[in-house]
Write an enzyme that holds these catalytic residues in place. Structure first.
Site, PDB file in Angstrom:
ATOM      1  N   HIS A   1       6.437  -4.720  -6.623  1.00  0.00           N
ATOM      2  CA  HIS A   1       5.828  -4.326  -5.351  1.00  0.00           C
ATOM      3  C   HIS A   1       5.805  -2.804  -5.197  1.00  0.00           C
ATOM      4  CE1 HIS A   1       6.244  -3.960  -0.778  1.00  0.00           C
ATOM      5  NE2 HIS A   1       5.058  -4.506  -0.957  1.00  0.00           N
TER       6      HIS A   1
ATOM      7  N   HIS B   1       0.522   3.684   0.288  1.00  0.00           N
ATOM      8  CA  HIS B   1       0.632   2.547   1.211  1.00  0.00           C
ATOM      9  C   HIS B   1       0.044   2.791   2.596  1.00  0.00           C
ATOM     10  CE1 HIS B   1       2.552  -0.176   4.104  1.00  0.00           C
ATOM     11  NE2 HIS B   1       2.468  -1.060   3.126  1.00  0.00           N
TER      12      HIS B   1
HETATM   13  O1  G3P Z   1       0.799  -7.252  -1.045  1.00  0.00           O
HETATM   14  C1  G3P Z   1       2.042  -7.631  -0.546  1.00  0.00           C
HETATM   15  C2  G3P Z   1       2.597  -6.625   0.404  1.00  0.00           C
HETATM   16  O2  G3P Z   1       2.515  -5.370  -0.197  1.00  0.00           O
HETATM   17  C3  G3P Z   1       1.882  -6.614   1.714  1.00  0.00           C
HETATM   18  O3  G3P Z   1       2.432  -5.741   2.643  1.00  0.00           O
HETATM   19  O4  G3P Z   1       2.780  -3.632   3.821  1.00  0.00           O
HETATM   20  O5  G3P Z   1       3.958  -4.018   1.676  1.00  0.00           O
HETATM   21  O6  G3P Z   1       1.515  -3.600   1.683  1.00  0.00           O
HETATM   22  P1  G3P Z   1       2.689  -4.188   2.439  1.00  0.00           P
HETATM   23 MG    MG Z   2       1.025  -3.848  -0.426  1.00  0.00          MG
END
Ligand code: G3P
Ligand code: MG
Length: 251
Positions: A16, A58
């Protein structure tokens, strides 16, 4: 000794924002370290710069993750390079730029890494973003190693229309009704729920519809184990090293 449960499909480990548990999120350093940790795939977030270049970061603003301030859409890609994305972990790493999606593709093009591109177009729409990202995927011949996801399901519907051969998933973090049917009806292969929006019944209903689950953000060992035993398609985690060990231990 307890017998291992029957386990036929191994969940994929997706890092992630790269190996963001230990390295600055969404940087080439975090992506390289995720690959070294043995992940199967990488999840990253994409916005468009002022000059329409897909960049990997992000938030809509650069304030939280870099030493700069302001909105991404107000800087050109060249201007964004001046900011230090390593600054999110002060004093620990040398300068790390905000990568462009193209730099990331250069890193993974000759590997087997699957990339989950999260289109961050829920707040600002970034008109034309889907076309630009798709063109770049074509340039690098990565069509079969991409999964598109977004909280903006209209955008995913547009991706499906523009390039039906690329796999897609709907992101959400609530308890959707009939989520498997929703995915199937709208022609996507995956659902991307938060780990806290799931239970046995939901997982089984989604799997019955032939839809895969890529679940985020799975950092807790027992949740990793539970989801891997349920044979979800993907675990999206900040700790790809730990997740790799757990998934492999169940094989
Ligand atoms: O794609 C999974 C996750 O990344 C979604 O939330 O806010 O971490 O981008 P976020
Ligand atoms: Mg994400």
């Amino acid at each position: 000794m307890m017998e291992k449960e029957a386990y036929t499909v191994m969940s994929k480990v997706f890092a992630h924002r790269g190996f963001s548990g230990q390295y600055p999120e969404n940087t080439l350093l975090a992506f390289r370290k995720a690959i070294e940790a043995g992940c199967d795939g990488i999840e990253l977030d994409v916005h468009l710069s002022k000059d329409g270049i897909p960049v990997v970061i992000h938030d809509e603003r650069i304030d939280r993750t870099t030493d700069g301030t302001g909105e991404i859409r107000n800087y050109t890609a060249e201007e964004l390079r001046r900011f230090d994305a390593g600054a999110i972990m002060p004093g620990r790493f040398a300068f790390e730029p905000i990568p462009t999606l193209e730099e990331y593709f250069t890193l993974v093009k000759d590997s087997s890494i699957v990339t989950n591109i999260e289109l961050k177009n829920g707040v600002f729409r970034y008109e034309g973003m889907e076309e630009k990202v798709i063109q770049m995927i074509h340039n690098y011949h990565l069509e079969d190693r991409i999964i598109f996801s977004s909280f903006n399901h209209e955008s995913i519907a547009l991706c499906r229309q523009l390039i039906p051969e690329i796999r897609c998933g709907f992101l959400y973090d609530c308890w959707l009704l009939h989520s498997g049917t929703y995915a199937k009806t709208n022609g996507v292969q995956y659902l991307h729920p938060s780990f806290y929006s799931l239970n046995d019944q939901v997982i089984e209903e989604v799997h019955r519809e032939g839809i895969g689950l890529n679940v985020w953000t799975v950092n807790n060992e027992s949740v990793m184990r539970y989801l891997a035993q349920k044979q979800v398609h993907g675990l999206i985690t900040n700790y790809p090293d730990l997740c790799r060990r757990i998934v492999d231990s169940l094989a």
